[in-house]
Design an enzyme around this catalytic site. Structure first.
Site, PDB file in Angstrom:
ATOM      1  N   LYS A 285     -46.410  14.070  -8.011  1.00 45.78           N
ATOM      2  CA  LYS A 285     -47.754  14.154  -8.867  1.00 45.78           C
ATOM      3  C   LYS A 285     -46.944  14.147 -10.058  1.00 45.78           C
ATOM      4  O   LYS A 285     -48.213  13.421 -10.731  1.00 45.78           O
ATOM      5  CB  LYS A 285     -48.215  15.954  -8.652  1.00 45.78           C
ATOM      6  CG  LYS A 285     -48.531  15.980  -6.847  1.00 45.78           C
ATOM      7  CD  LYS A 285     -48.934  17.390  -7.212  1.00 45.78           C
ATOM      8  CE  LYS A 285     -50.214  17.405  -5.890  1.00 45.78           C
ATOM      9  NZ  LYS A 285     -49.438  17.297  -3.979  1.00 45.78           N
TER      10      LYS A 285
ATOM     11  N   VAL B  54     -62.456  38.449 -13.335  1.00 48.77           N
ATOM     12  CA  VAL B  54     -62.282  40.444 -12.911  1.00 48.77           C
ATOM     13  C   VAL B  54     -61.938  41.099 -11.983  1.00 48.77           C
ATOM     14  O   VAL B  54     -61.129  41.088 -11.261  1.00 48.77           O
ATOM     15  CB  VAL B  54     -64.086  40.805 -12.209  1.00 48.77           C
ATOM     16  CG1 VAL B  54     -64.042  42.595 -12.473  1.00 48.77           C
ATOM     17  CG2 VAL B  54     -64.851  39.893 -12.902  1.00 48.77           C
TER      18      VAL B  54
ATOM     19  N   ILE C 284     -61.499  41.801  -8.755  1.00 51.65           N
ATOM     20  CA  ILE C 284     -62.007  40.978  -7.254  1.00 51.65           C
ATOM     21  C   ILE C 284     -60.864  40.250  -7.459  1.00 51.65           C
ATOM     22  O   ILE C 284     -60.071  39.151  -8.046  1.00 51.65           O
ATOM     23  CB  ILE C 284     -63.110  40.185  -8.394  1.00 51.65           C
ATOM     24  CG1 ILE C 284     -64.154  41.546  -8.480  1.00 51.65           C
ATOM     25  CG2 ILE C 284     -63.744  39.356  -7.581  1.00 51.65           C
ATOM     26  CD1 ILE C 284     -65.685  40.538  -9.275  1.00 51.65           C
TER      27      ILE C 284
ATOM     28  N   SER D 279     -44.196  41.431 -19.088  1.00 54.19           N
ATOM     29  CA  SER D 279     -44.393  39.998 -20.154  1.00 54.19           C
ATOM     30  C   SER D 279     -43.797  41.058 -21.614  1.00 54.19           C
ATOM     31  O   SER D 279     -42.522  40.939 -22.081  1.00 54.19           O
ATOM     32  CB  SER D 279     -45.055  39.784 -20.816  1.00 54.19           C
ATOM     33  OG  SER D 279     -46.038  40.496 -20.683  1.00 54.19           O
TER      34      SER D 279
ATOM     35  N   ARG E 217     -40.029  41.803 -21.492  1.00 54.11           N
ATOM     36  CA  ARG E 217     -39.633  40.388 -21.639  1.00 54.11           C
ATOM     37  C   ARG E 217     -39.585  39.534 -23.086  1.00 54.11           C
ATOM     38  O   ARG E 217     -39.045  38.594 -23.575  1.00 54.11           O
ATOM     39  CB  ARG E 217     -40.138  39.735 -20.625  1.00 54.11           C
ATOM     40  CG  ARG E 217     -39.567  40.116 -18.835  1.00 54.11           C
ATOM     41  CD  ARG E 217     -39.774  38.841 -18.102  1.00 54.11           C
ATOM     42  NE  ARG E 217     -40.960  38.347 -18.513  1.00 54.11           N
ATOM     43  CZ  ARG E 217     -42.320  38.469 -17.941  1.00 54.11           C
ATOM     44  NH1 ARG E 217     -42.172  39.390 -17.362  1.00 54.11           N
ATOM     45  NH2 ARG E 217     -42.838  37.730 -17.584  1.00 54.11           N
TER      46      ARG E 217
END
Lengths: 335, 596
Positions: free
Chosen positions: A74, A105, A108, A182, A185
């Site tokens: 790829k 959302v 979902i 994060s 981090r």
């Protein structure tokens, strides 16, 4: 953990590779529902993201960890044509497109998104007009959809952190509060605020008692009264998911609060600090060393593979020490 | 919970030539099993139990392993091991690297064991140890004990061995004919000393920095009436505890209790009478010049006091009594607050009730008010908690105290060798009631008692018999002893020798050197030489004038040891400390530690 992961910035020499790999990963997760492929793409993207120089060929990439035959091809294709056929197909597929949008959302997931797609929903706007089939959680997600899509600047999280600490510790000064994810981090912006709370009196041997632990409810109550929390997605004995806002000037933010038993605090911190790829590598290493690590405990594996009793852990460093893994500061766990 | 006997070692991954796997079978906790070479991934040993048993508890003593796992199987099913105890942590990485706490002991009970494995019967146990954190050590086990809830069978042979100690059977006391009467006598001896005697006690201990004797004296000066009152709650306690152990036990102690109570009442009455008689001066004086010499030694304090009383008539405003502290049986351990570790029921309950009977207080967990930890083996969690804070003793301390009805110095029963090696502190000597402690005293035993005091001995035997008769008759007549006894008989200086007389009658005088041929080298100072010889003789050993082929041991000073070894390579050469220690412990000790 937030739904949106940061794309790799342009300053990274391999950012374009990373981003198409991440996009493929999302596709595998949301549409084909193949978590193994998702992990493979994520891992490859993480490896490339760490690589200091620009990759010049698929063969070169192949030497790196987590990149095999298919991904190297790829990369070759991307280098040769500047695009990826598979990705083009995905982009041209209305189903994928719709599912990718709907899953943005909170509440979902891929399955719900697919069912919504089958019901004829294609966009957020369509959903907002007909929210009947949505749960409370999903409705709130829809309500703050725009705000939740926005990244939270580090400085705002720092302010939220300060308010959380002040409010929670005024209930009981023994509460320990850590914002993971994060933010911990060291990232300059995050998707949500992931908070871990513990209290010395709350240990794992008390978890299974019949009487409910009121600690988290009290905390959430106090934070709601103080107008920091403005909406609740879900609230259990140990986990809160909701929406918070510093003041009306600021957007509404996703806030998760977990109450962790004191003896499992550091395993949880490690887990919720991530990154997810780092967690996976670390867990794989633990298994090699004869341990099993999860967000609750670190346990030695017996001769027949049965996990032993939880090891007592008093700091994050302890976990690294036990499984003989070089300690990495939270900032170095982004890979 | 009875222990399941381990029949043999089926297999093991590796073993150190010295620390062999078979050491696990040994009851000696100093013997351990270690893997052969350093840095082994894990070490395992497979044990065969005597019969298939349901395992309800496991005690494991570690030897440098970080993790230990226990699996079970049946010998007829092919090596299909199930986890009984999941891998459990014995050492942290830091401890492993620094080799600290390498002998931690953990006791796993039913809750720790995996279900449903713990409810089935197994006859094979595999123990897997690992030490991933330190690749430079050999690791293994120091012991393993497997308990089952099945009733005790021949498997354990009725005796439990802890290290070198054989635990007595459960019966609270062996009641032999005549034994009880001997005990009664102890009771009478246990009356508190009078004020003057207490003062003398204190002064004879002024060399000691400890203030404990004074406190004890204070306690023991309580009036007889008060003692009778304080008895009540103690009895109540005991009754409650008896619920915890079987009827047989409680029957035995009820009997004792009845006798004790009666004796206590007699004592109280007798003391009352003595107080009246005190006003009249003493008439009986012993003429024993030999003893006067002994009196010069401050160490022979007990003798000294008795002696002085006898010789110094003018000082006899009160009845002569022993300088030793005595207390009623139910107050022997009255300043002891104890915690038990590593001992399981029913023994735990019986130990506890013994200690409670003697006035000690029990606590489930250690806190700052506790004084003693009664502990089965070193490095239990409680052991480590208490180490350096309290006195850690073996269970034999309580058992011996109870059996001999006196408070023995704890250091003799110290679990930690380091504790045991320190000199016994003065306060314990103070409480030491009837055991010879001072050197000259045992000299008396061999010389004075049997030669110079021959006639006295007879006299005293007669008195004892008389007293026993009275005891019997007083039992028969209820408690009407006032006219059958005159206190003067008991007020003689005989008291502290009586245990010896009794012992002689029982044929149980310490004679642990009997049959041993011991040569004491002349390399010692004359004093020491004489002392050593006295001890050997006192405990019925053979003192040789020269080394013969069948000599058991040569006791020599360090300078001479190599010479002796050269001349008599077949004979063991021991340090003089061995004799001294044997004397101190009143038993023969293994020589190994004292050999050159």
């Amino acid at each position: 953990m937030s739904k949106r992961k940061n794309p790799v910035g342009e300053e990274n020499p391999n950012y374009d590779f990373c981003n198409f790999l991440l996009e493929l990963a999302e596709y595998e997760k949301n549409v084909s529902r193949n978590m193994h492929k998702f992990s493979a793409y994520k891992k490859a993207a993480a490896t490339l993201g760490e690589h200091p120089t620009r990759i010049k060929s698929g063969d070169e990439a192949r030497k790196l960890k987590g990149i095999g035959d298919k991904i190297s091809k790829k990369i070759d294709e991307f280098l040769a044509t500047g695009k990826l056929k598979k990705l083009e197909n995905i982009h041209n597929d209305p189903k994928t497109e719709a599912i990718n949008i709907l899953t943005k959302v909170t509440g979902i997931g891929p399955a719900k998104a697919l069912s919504l797609y089958n019901q004829g929903f294609r966009t957020i706007e369509e959903l907002q007009k007909n929210p009947e089939s949505l749960t409370h959680h999903q409705k709130i997600g829809l309500k703050y959809y725009e705000d939740f899509e926005k990244k939270i600047p580090r400085q705002e999280i720092q302010e939220i952190e300060k308010r959380l600490k002040d409010l929670i510790q005024s209930i009981d000064s023994l509460y320990k509060i850590t914002i993971c994810g994060s933010y911990r981090r060291g990232k300059s912006e995050s998707g949500d605020v992931d908070t871990l709370i513990t209290h010395p009196n709350w240990t794992s041997d008390k978890v299974n008692k019949k009487d409910k632990n009121p600690m988290l409810k009290k905390i959430i109550n106090a934070l709601t009264v103080a107008d920091l929390i403005i909406d609740t997605l879900s609230l259990g004995e140990t986990k809160f998911m909701g929406a918070c806002r510093l003041d009306s000037e600021h957007p509404v933010r996703r806030l998760d609060i977990r109450l962790t038993p004191y003896d499992q605090y550091y395993c949880s911190i490690l887990y919720f600090t991530g990154s997810d790829v780092f967690n996976k590598t670390m867990r794989a290493h633990a298994v090699e060393q004869g341990f099993t690590l999860n967000e609750y405990t670190l346990r030695p594996l017996g001769s027949t593979g049965v996990p032993g009793e939880p090891i007592e852990i008093t700091s994050e460093e302890d976990i690294f020490d036990f499984i003989d893994y070089p300690y990495k500061k939270p900032e170095d766990r982004n890979a | 919970m009875p222990q399941v006997k381990i029949d043999h070692i089926v297999s093991f991954s590796s073993e150190d030539p010295v620390h062999a796997a078979s050491n696990i079978l040994s009851s000696d906790s100093n013997k351990k099993w270690k893997c052969r070479s350093v840095g082994e991934k894990n070490a395992s040993v497979v044990l065969q139990l005597e019969k298939a048993s349901q395992i309800t508890a496991i005690d494991i003593g570690n030897e440098h392993s970080a993790y230990i796992e226990v699996l079970v199987s049946r010998s007829s099913s092919n090596d299909d091991y199930k986890v009984l105890l999941v891998t459990s942590c014995f050492m942290t990485p830091v401890e492993s690297r620094q080799s600290q706490n390498i002998n931690k002991v953990r006791m796993f009970t039913h809750e720790h064991l995996s279900k449903p494995e713990c409810d089935e019967k197994w006859d094979r146990v595999k123990i897997v140890c690992s030490q991933p954190f330190n690749k430079h050590v050999q690791f293994g086990l120091s012991f393993v004990r497997i308990h089952s809830n099945e009733t005790r069978t021949s498997a354990t042979g009725g005796t439990t061995k802890i290290g070198k100690f054989v635990i007595r059977p459960e019966s609270p006391d062996n009641i032999l004919a005549g034994n009880l009467f001997a005990k009664r006598k102890d009771y009478k001896d246990d009356k508190p000393p009078t004020a003057a005697a207490a003062i003398r006690n204190v002064t004879s201990f002024t060399t000691s920095p400890s203030c404990k004797p004074k406190i004890l004296n204070k306690n023991s000066n309580t009036t007889p009436k008060k003692q009778a009152n304080t008895e009540e709650p103690a009895n109540k306690n005991r009754n409650r505890d008896e619920l915890f152990y079987d009827q047989e036990d409680s029957k035995g102690s009820e009997k004792l209790e009845r006798i004790m109570k009666k004796k206590e009442e007699e004592d109280a009455m007798k003391r009352k009478m003595e107080e009246q008689v005190k006003k009249s001066p003493k008439v009986v004086v012993r003429k024993d010049n030999k003893k006067a010499e002994m009196a010069k030694s401050p160490a022979s304090s007990r003798k000294y006091d008795t002696k002085r009383k006898n010789e110094d008539d003018s000082a006899h405003t009160q009845k002569p009594k022993k300088s030793k502290l005595s207390k009623p049986f139910n107050k022997l351990l009255d300043n002891v607050v104890f915690v038990i570790s590593g001992i399981q029921n029913p023994e735990r309950a019986s130990l506890r009730s013994m200690a409670l009977e003697m006035g000690a207080k029990y606590k489930a967990d250690w806190d700052s008010t506790c004084t003693h930890l009664i502990c089965a083996f070193v490095n239990t969690p409680k052991f480590n908690q208490v180490k350096g804070k309290g006195k850690i003793v073996k269970r034999t301390w309580v058992q011996k105290c109870h059996e001999e009805r006196k408070r023995l110095p704890w250091r003799r029963f110290a679990l930690d060798k380091n504790d045991g090696n320190l000199p016994e502190s003065e306060d314990e000597i103070d409480e030491l009631l009837d055991v010879p402690e001072v050197t000259e005293y045992s000299f008396d035993v061999s010389d004075d008692e049997h030669k110079a005091e021959g006639s006295d001995t007879e006299e005293r035997v007669a008195k004892i018999l008389e007293r026993q008769k009275q005891d019997q008759s007083s039992k028969g007549n209820g408690l009407d002893v006032t006219n059958t006894k005159t206190p003067s008989i008991f007020d003689l200086d005989t008291d502290e020798e009586e245990p010896y007389l009794i012992s002689d009658n029982d044929n149980s005088a310490p004679d642990f050197f009997r049959g041993m041929k011991i040569y004491i080298d002349h390399s010692f100072e004359e004093d020491e030489f004489n002392t050593l010889q006295k001890y050997v003789k006192a405990y019925k050993g053979d003192c040789l004038d020269y080394v013969t082929n069948d000599t058991d041991v040569i006791v020599t000073a360090k300078e001479n040891s190599s010479l002796m070894k050269e001349n008599h390579p077949t004979v063991k050469c021991a340090k003089s400390r061995w004799i001294l220690k044997c004397h101190k412990k009143q038993t023969i000790l293994p020589m190994d530690e004292y050999i050159y």
